[in-house]
Design a protein around this motif. Sequence first.
Motif, mmCIF file in Angstrom:
data_model
loop_
_atom_site.group_PDB
_atom_site.id
_atom_site.type_symbol
_atom_site.label_atom_id
_atom_site.label_comp_id
_atom_site.label_asym_id
_atom_site.label_seq_id
_atom_site.Cartn_x
_atom_site.Cartn_y
_atom_site.Cartn_z
ATOM 1 N N GLY B 95 7.433 -6.771 -16.861
ATOM 2 C CA GLY B 95 7.384 -7.913 -15.966
ATOM 3 C C GLY B 95 8.057 -7.704 -14.623
ATOM 4 N N VAL B 96 8.700 -6.547 -14.412
ATOM 5 C CA VAL B 96 9.202 -6.239 -13.075
ATOM 6 C C VAL B 96 7.978 -5.986 -12.199
ATOM 7 C CG1 VAL B 96 10.452 -4.533 -11.723
ATOM 8 C CG2 VAL B 96 11.355 -5.285 -13.925
ATOM 9 N N ASP B 97 7.872 -6.649 -11.034
ATOM 10 C CA ASP B 97 6.666 -6.467 -10.225
ATOM 11 C C ASP B 97 6.961 -5.697 -8.935
ATOM 12 O OD1 ASP B 97 7.652 -8.122 -8.260
ATOM 13 O OD2 ASP B 97 6.448 -9.849 -8.840
ATOM 14 N N ASN B 98 5.906 -5.460 -8.158
ATOM 15 C CA ASN B 98 6.036 -4.600 -6.994
ATOM 16 C C ASN B 98 6.902 -5.188 -5.896
ATOM 17 O OD1 ASN B 98 3.819 -6.412 -6.958
ATOM 18 N ND2 ASN B 98 3.029 -5.449 -5.113
ATOM 19 N N THR B 99 7.245 -6.494 -5.985
ATOM 20 C CA THR B 99 8.136 -7.034 -4.959
ATOM 21 C C THR B 99 9.599 -6.738 -5.277
ATOM 22 O OG1 THR B 99 8.320 -9.199 -6.034
ATOM 23 C CG2 THR B 99 6.532 -8.917 -4.463
ATOM 24 N N PHE B 100 9.897 -6.428 -6.519
ATOM 25 C CA PHE B 100 11.281 -6.170 -6.911
ATOM 26 C C PHE B 100 11.500 -4.791 -7.534
ATOM 27 C CE2 PHE B 100 11.983 -10.840 -6.816
ATOM 28 C CZ PHE B 100 13.153 -10.829 -6.080
ATOM 29 N N ALA B 101 10.395 -4.075 -7.854
ATOM 30 C CA ALA B 101 10.501 -2.860 -8.657
ATOM 31 C C ALA B 101 11.436 -1.820 -8.045
ATOM 32 C CB ALA B 101 9.114 -2.257 -8.862
ATOM 33 N N THR B 102 11.396 -1.693 -6.700
ATOM 34 C CA THR B 102 12.201 -0.630 -6.096
ATOM 35 C C THR B 102 13.689 -0.867 -6.318
ATOM 36 O OG1 THR B 102 11.949 -1.859 -4.034
ATOM 37 C CG2 THR B 102 10.556 0.083 -4.343
ATOM 38 N N ARG B 103 14.081 -2.153 -6.392
ATOM 39 C CA ARG B 103 15.493 -2.444 -6.649
ATOM 40 C C ARG B 103 15.894 -1.864 -8.011
ATOM 41 N NH1 ARG B 103 17.392 -8.542 -6.346
ATOM 42 N NH2 ARG B 103 17.466 -8.186 -4.108
ATOM 43 N N ALA B 104 15.010 -2.015 -8.994
ATOM 44 C CA ALA B 104 15.304 -1.489 -10.336
ATOM 45 C C ALA B 104 15.271 0.036 -10.348
ATOM 46 C CB ALA B 104 14.298 -2.047 -11.336
ATOM 47 N N LEU B 105 14.295 0.605 -9.632
ATOM 48 C CA LEU B 105 14.200 2.075 -9.616
ATOM 49 C C LEU B 105 15.422 2.679 -8.932
ATOM 50 C CD1 LEU B 105 10.433 2.845 -8.896
ATOM 51 C CD2 LEU B 105 11.664 2.972 -11.062
ATOM 52 N N ASP B 106 15.836 2.080 -7.811
ATOM 53 C CA ASP B 106 17.003 2.601 -7.092
ATOM 54 C C ASP B 106 18.261 2.554 -7.957
ATOM 55 O OD1 ASP B 106 15.386 2.992 -4.988
ATOM 56 O OD2 ASP B 106 16.081 1.274 -3.788
ATOM 57 N N ALA B 107 18.317 1.573 -8.841
ATOM 58 C CA ALA B 107 19.507 1.438 -9.672
ATOM 59 C C ALA B 107 19.392 2.246 -10.966
ATOM 60 C CB ALA B 107 19.745 -0.034 -9.995
ATOM 61 N N ASP B 108 18.302 3.004 -11.087
ATOM 62 C CA ASP B 108 18.160 3.871 -12.255
ATOM 63 C C ASP B 108 18.061 3.090 -13.571
ATOM 64 O OD1 ASP B 108 17.642 6.425 -12.683
ATOM 65 O OD2 ASP B 108 19.709 7.144 -12.770
ATOM 66 N N VAL B 109 17.352 1.995 -13.504
ATOM 67 C CA VAL B 109 17.230 1.147 -14.681
ATOM 68 C C VAL B 109 16.251 1.737 -15.701
ATOM 69 C CG1 VAL B 109 16.190 -1.053 -15.398
ATOM 70 C CG2 VAL B 109 17.940 -1.018 -13.616
ATOM 71 N N PHE B 110 15.231 2.434 -15.189
ATOM 72 C CA PHE B 110 14.187 2.939 -16.078
ATOM 73 C C PHE B 110 14.285 4.445 -16.274
ATOM 74 C CE2 PHE B 110 12.416 -1.034 -14.456
ATOM 75 C CZ PHE B 110 12.056 -1.646 -15.648
ATOM 76 N N ALA B 111 13.988 4.890 -17.502
ATOM 77 C CA ALA B 111 13.994 6.316 -17.832
ATOM 78 C C ALA B 111 12.570 6.851 -17.723
ATOM 79 C CB ALA B 111 14.514 6.499 -19.249
ATOM 80 N N PRO B 112 12.421 8.129 -17.341
ATOM 81 C CA PRO B 112 11.072 8.691 -17.208
ATOM 82 C C PRO B 112 10.320 8.664 -18.545
ATOM 83 C CG PRO B 112 12.725 10.159 -16.276
ATOM 84 C CD PRO B 112 13.462 9.092 -17.010
ATOM 85 N N TYR B 113 9.053 8.281 -18.489
ATOM 86 C CA TYR B 113 8.183 8.371 -19.661
ATOM 87 C C TYR B 113 6.796 8.671 -19.146
ATOM 88 C CZ TYR B 113 5.216 6.916 -23.551
ATOM 89 O OH TYR B 113 4.274 6.889 -24.537
ATOM 90 N N ASP B 114 6.307 9.853 -19.455
ATOM 91 C CA ASP B 114 5.025 10.306 -18.930
ATOM 92 C C ASP B 114 3.904 9.684 -19.754
ATOM 93 O OD1 ASP B 114 3.263 11.516 -17.350
ATOM 94 O OD2 ASP B 114 3.867 13.579 -17.789
ATOM 95 N N VAL B 115 3.657 8.419 -19.506
ATOM 96 C CA VAL B 115 2.677 7.677 -20.287
ATOM 97 C C VAL B 115 1.266 8.116 -19.916
ATOM 98 C CG1 VAL B 115 2.554 5.823 -18.606
ATOM 99 C CG2 VAL B 115 2.020 5.336 -20.982
#
Lengths: 549, 353
Positions: B95-115
């Motif tokens: 549910g994180v969308d493109n208006t906020f996603a970069t904030r989460a990515l910059d904070a290292d919230v998500f781990a890589p998963y090569d889906v």
Amino acid sequence: MTRSSAGRLAALAATAAIPLLVLGVFFVLPVGGMVSRGFVQHGRLDVGGALAVLGRPEIRRAIWFTLWSSLAGTVLSLLLGLPAAHVLHRLDFPGRTWLRALLVVPFVLPTVVVGVAFELLIGESGPLGGLGLDGSPVAIVAGLVFFNASLVIRVVGGAWESLDPRPAEAAAALGASPLRVLRDVTLPALRSAIVSAASVVFLFCATAFGIVLTLGGLRYSSVETQIYLLTNTLLDLQAAAALSILQLAVVVALLVAAARLRRTPDARVGRSRVRLRRASLADLPSLAATGVLLALVVAPLAGLVVGSLRVDGAWSLANYRALQTPGSHQALLVPVTTALMNSLRIAVDATWMSLLLGLTVAALVTRRSRGGGERRLRSVLDGLFMLPLGVSAVTLGFGFLITLGRPPLDLRDSPLLIPVAQALVALPLVVRVLVPVLSGIDDRLRQAAATLGASPSRALLVVDLPVVWKPLLAAAGFAFACSLGEFGATSFLVRDDRPTLPVVIYRLLSHPGDLNYGMALAAAVVLGASTALVMLLVERLRVPSVGTL
Amino acid sequence: MSARSFHSFARVLAGAAAASSLAACSVVGGSGSPQAATDVVLVTHDSFVLPKPLIRQFESESGYHLVVRASGDGGTLTNKLVLTQGDPNGDVAFGVDNTFATRALDADVFAPYDVTLPPGASQYVLPGDDHRLAPIDNGNVCVNVDTTWFATHHLAAPRSLGDLVRPAYHGLLAVPGATTSSTGLAFLLGTIGRYGDAWPAYWQKLLANGALVTDGWSQAYETDFTQGGGHGDRPIVVSYDSSPADTVPQGSSTSTTKALLDTCFRQVEYAGVLTGAANVPGARAFVDFLLSPAVQKALPESMYVFPVRSGTPLPPTWAKFAVQPRHPFSVSPARITANRDAWLRQWSDLVSR
């Protein structure tokens, strides 16, 4: 310090331990966690940077708006609430208990519901749409009064009811006019309760969040909505922390001022039989004020009821029947009926928790102190438990998330979390309802009981209990109803599969479809009716003769 | 003790007994569910809904038990994830969308998963992301109009953002606030996509033209919009490209509203495995599940959004009334990251004046 006073202080501390622990874990820790994140920038403590935030023009505007709107809300709540407290607690007329229950409903309704009710009324297509109140400060202040006048009635009415009528009667017999009696006898006797009510109402006005957002249409921002914006949207924790500290400082200042004002000795609350009298011509002004308040409360509520009964322009119960369904497009995971059951179960827990804590705190605070140190300690304790009123739900909610997630305090999943949070929200009210009553008990009665050979527990039973049990039931009902309507903290902590009634109402409102909207109105009516029922039961349980030894 | 005070004492005892029997049916009296090893905990926004049979199917096929934790709207969700970075409140987030996603990515919230992305999904991948967020659905925030209102008032409906500031449409628009709703933020970004740095001037004209700013989507649409549940007074509202599919009266074959396709901003919602997740395999299984044909097919009815998987059949009313814009406005994620907060403050200042 003598040994016995040290012993008394130790006993005081031991009794205070449990409430303090609860406050520490569920309030100080989460709020401290959020605020300290704001003050630490890039690994360094930066208090100056945070405080500089208070100089920003939009923050200054928010502070100013908060001050004047809260002041207006408090004054109007008192102007309408005090006459109503007189009418509802001293006069005898049919339907009195019903009216009392009805007037208390607004206070425990969630703001999302009140927002919708007001919009139905003053929105552009509502019956009062022509007045142009929508989005105006008038609407915000009206909303604040709608919420808080009931609190004045409750707190002051409770004291008024158990007020010894004899001094007033004596004054009247000696020729004093009704106004003079009110000014010179009644109001001074009620001063403590009035100051209590006013300070709590001011706090509620200053921290009102949903009302300002929904009725102000984002044109007006208060300190509370600024904290929401800074935390929730901008993630500017530094600025949010500065505002939170400011809020706490104001609350502390207010509590200190209120304590000063209360310090004059109360007229003892007599435990004589309450005699209600019929209304006379002299009661006309207070009856009129009660009428105004009634109109302010009933109009939005009536709009809500009518809205819930209209489907496609015709009268229908379809919205109520749909409460057993998950709504259109599966707006809900569980039907509204299940959410109501969840709410009731949580409310049971929140009630006993807040009563237990509230009674302990109230007893601690009102016992006669020996020496200044002990008295200061008691008043600090009193103020401490009022602090949760002055902190925004968003700060507390995020704080829970960041501080209670790690062992040994891994409480994020505990079923206790929501009832405890709600109990903390209700606690100041419970304390404020009980303190005036407990402090009105003449300590000499306890001493007399002891002299006559009663043990402390027996003294408690024969002296305190007969006076306290009615207000205690009232506080229980209040806490229960508060829990039913609590939305701010709950929405942060609630689990999706076990939502409360206010949470599903919010959810229904944010899903498209006429049915979902209609269901939200119907659910809001159910919530309001449940609340009114609880308050009515409390009224009914009261026995006028209780308290005569 | 007199008979009377004994009577009152008995009442208190009875009350206490009643209270304790109530406590038996309280939450604390009941049992909490401790986290099991097979649980996979999903942190998501309030609008997350999937049909129960689908969830059961996921649970029986994967062997995991799904625990859903709703966390406010998209913005609140993102901030909660950022604040609990490293010690997440769950295993997987949606549910994180493109208006906020970069904030989460910059904070290292998500781990890589090569889906393994399904066909058609790669066009929605967040630019600059290195295999951390998988696109799950998309939808557009567009201005909607009540076509019946404009017909009965013999007025041509507006078509573009520029039309909205024309005097003919004075006082007709309701728009959710950008600082308090993700729909409102998307609309603000749309106007920035259209007008660039001149957007404050456009908003000034919009507000001067009587635009009503509400705190959330529900108030704008449900209370103020003429076709919402509350049957308000404003025939123009900021909502979604899918909204017209919801305003088809029973027994009718046409919708009473229309989305203006030249006013849209595209929102893409992502899912990802959380850094520090307790159950990484479970989290990955859930991301795969969200991309499966069955879930993708269920998205429109459940969450009013379009699937990212090409070839997914749409519900009949959607195929007819939920038209997607070909060329929505866009603002690059890098630009959003750099300016989001400043824009929001500036917007807030404009509105509160």
